[in-house]
Scaffold this motif. Sequence first.
Motif, PDB file in Angstrom:
ATOM      1  N   GLY A 209      -8.873   0.723   3.192  1.00  5.26           N
ATOM      2  CA  GLY A 209      -9.440  -0.616   3.099  1.00  5.26           C
ATOM      3  C   GLY A 209      -9.233  -1.169   1.706  1.00  5.26           C
ATOM      4  N   ASN A 298     -17.524   7.509   2.526  1.00 10.90           N
ATOM      5  CA  ASN A 298     -16.670   6.379   2.172  1.00 10.90           C
ATOM      6  C   ASN A 298     -16.529   6.303   0.657  1.00 10.90           C
ATOM      7  OD1 ASN A 298     -16.511   5.620   4.864  1.00 10.90           O
ATOM      8  ND2 ASN A 298     -18.097   4.053   4.707  1.00 10.90           N
ATOM      9  N   THR A 326     -12.390   4.810   4.133  1.00 15.76           N
ATOM     10  CA  THR A 326     -13.490   5.008   5.070  1.00 15.76           C
ATOM     11  C   THR A 326     -13.281   6.269   5.896  1.00 15.76           C
ATOM     12  OG1 THR A 326     -12.361   3.618   6.714  1.00 15.76           O
ATOM     13  CG2 THR A 326     -13.970   2.549   5.285  1.00 15.76           C
ATOM     14  N   ASP A 331     -16.561   2.391   9.333  1.00 14.33           N
ATOM     15  CA  ASP A 331     -16.194   0.999   9.075  1.00 14.33           C
ATOM     16  C   ASP A 331     -17.401   0.069   9.012  1.00 14.33           C
ATOM     17  OD1 ASP A 331     -13.588   1.747   8.970  1.00 14.33           O
ATOM     18  OD2 ASP A 331     -12.988   0.846  10.869  1.00 14.33           O
ATOM     19  N   HIS A 335     -18.388  -2.304   5.785  1.00 15.03           N
ATOM     20  CA  HIS A 335     -18.499  -3.763   5.806  1.00 15.03           C
ATOM     21  C   HIS A 335     -19.859  -4.218   5.287  1.00 15.03           C
ATOM     22  CE1 HIS A 335     -15.032  -5.304   8.403  1.00 15.03           C
ATOM     23  NE2 HIS A 335     -14.798  -4.016   8.258  1.00 15.03           N
ATOM     24  N   ARG A 353      -5.218  -2.898   5.466  1.00 12.13           N
ATOM     25  CA  ARG A 353      -6.228  -2.137   6.195  1.00 12.13           C
ATOM     26  C   ARG A 353      -5.566  -1.239   7.238  1.00 12.13           C
ATOM     27  NH1 ARG A 353     -10.864  -4.855  10.091  1.00 12.13           N
ATOM     28  NH2 ARG A 353     -12.216  -3.019  10.289  1.00 12.13           N
ATOM     29  N   LYS A 355      -6.737   2.191  10.001  1.00  5.73           N
ATOM     30  CA  LYS A 355      -7.885   2.922  10.533  1.00  5.73           C
ATOM     31  C   LYS A 355      -7.864   4.387  10.100  1.00  5.73           C
ATOM     32  CE  LYS A 355      -5.709   4.140  14.965  1.00  5.73           C
ATOM     33  NZ  LYS A 355      -5.832   4.040  16.435  1.00  5.73           N
TER      34      LYS A 355
END
Length: 447
Positions: A209, A298, A326, A331, A335, A353, A355
């Motif tokens: 991220g 994270n 992350t 996630d 955020h 970004r 995953k």
Amino acid sequence: MAEAPDLLGPVDRQALDEVVAFTSGLIRIDTTNRGGGDCRERPAAEYVAERLADAGIEPTLLERTPGRTNVVARIPGTDPSADALLVHGHLDVVPAEPADWTVHPFSGEVRDGVVWGRGAVDMKNMDAMVLSVVRGWAREGFRPARDIVIAYTADEEDSAADGSGFLAEQHADLFEGCTEGISESGAFTFHAGDGLSLYPIAAGERGTGWLKLTAEGRAGHGSKVNRENAVSALAAAVARIGEHEWPIRLTPTVRAAITEIAALHGITADLDDPGFDVAQLLGKLGPAASLVENTVRNSSNPTMLDAGYKVNVIPGHASAFIDGRTVPGGDEEFHATLDRLTGPSVSWEFYHREKALTAPVDSPTYAKLRAAVERFDPGAHTVPYCMSGGTDAKQFSRLGITGYGFTPLKLPVGFDYQRLFHGVDERVPVDALRFGVRVLDHYLRTA
């Protein structure tokens, strides 16, 4: 001293020599990726394509952008009903400043049994291993049971838009049947102290991220009071983000890693106990704690700032960049926390970004990866781990391919492999490369 035949197995001497020559040769091709499209992988792609073709393996060269070349080839297996396996490595490298190095970073020099240069561990070593193994198969006339798809990619060290992202989006047909893949950052010797040798095999990656923060304010003279100073607002947000202590969130791969590493240290880790102190446990694991400490939560590290053009002018806007990572399932927390830490005066958006990934550590594939390493280093212990960063496995996961980190290397005590990733004086021992060829060959034959 002659090597024992049982350790050599079917790998011939030419393969053991070629892996050194190919690692050195690829390093000498400068494929520095400075980001923003500033890279040209084509010469390295042509290097591997030529050697694949010489072994009767047909390569396909693909580009999204001129000069940003990928190579894909398929070795047909003997069992058409078997799932295919993807073996991938990237051709680009991060920048290197020659003045900082003992040996020129693009010399590929072999000195005192070590191959020097940018890419020696990230990851032209693996590129060379794969090339050496499949060329050895061609000389032998060997065919694996399952199809093996080989991919040499561009742009892994930036966004992967010209590399694995492009391949997954535009050329998915080349990976038809692939259910699993192996690539970088796993199965290397980690010396944990007191004679304990570990081989961490990656079964997960934290998500990426990368963030851009923006603060808007009122431009003005530097000598006057300004309650809408964009630099002040941005600096405060960056400080809050940099100082934030993220809570521990254990994923299945990291739980398995902690449990196994703790057991090897004679410690029982009851991670199901809500009161169990993971941080305290990590303090008891010595050097091995570094294999897990970056993946239990994270993270958000400020990396770049951009504001203003003159000391006596308050700028109207300011920006910063954050390297965020992350854990799988992290996630939503990421955020919400960034919204809180940036506050009302600073906005944020994803610059890039990807995953998070996780792969099963109780699968037949993982068992075979472990067995291949332990066959050639019986005194060592393989353990699962999660990568703190990311690889091309993220893009290939869009095709339903489960990725493992498996670049086998047997390294001597004191060789700080992890520090050499993107570091000065990157290098790899010749013996480690030859060990890797044997292990990789064995695994791919049994996969």
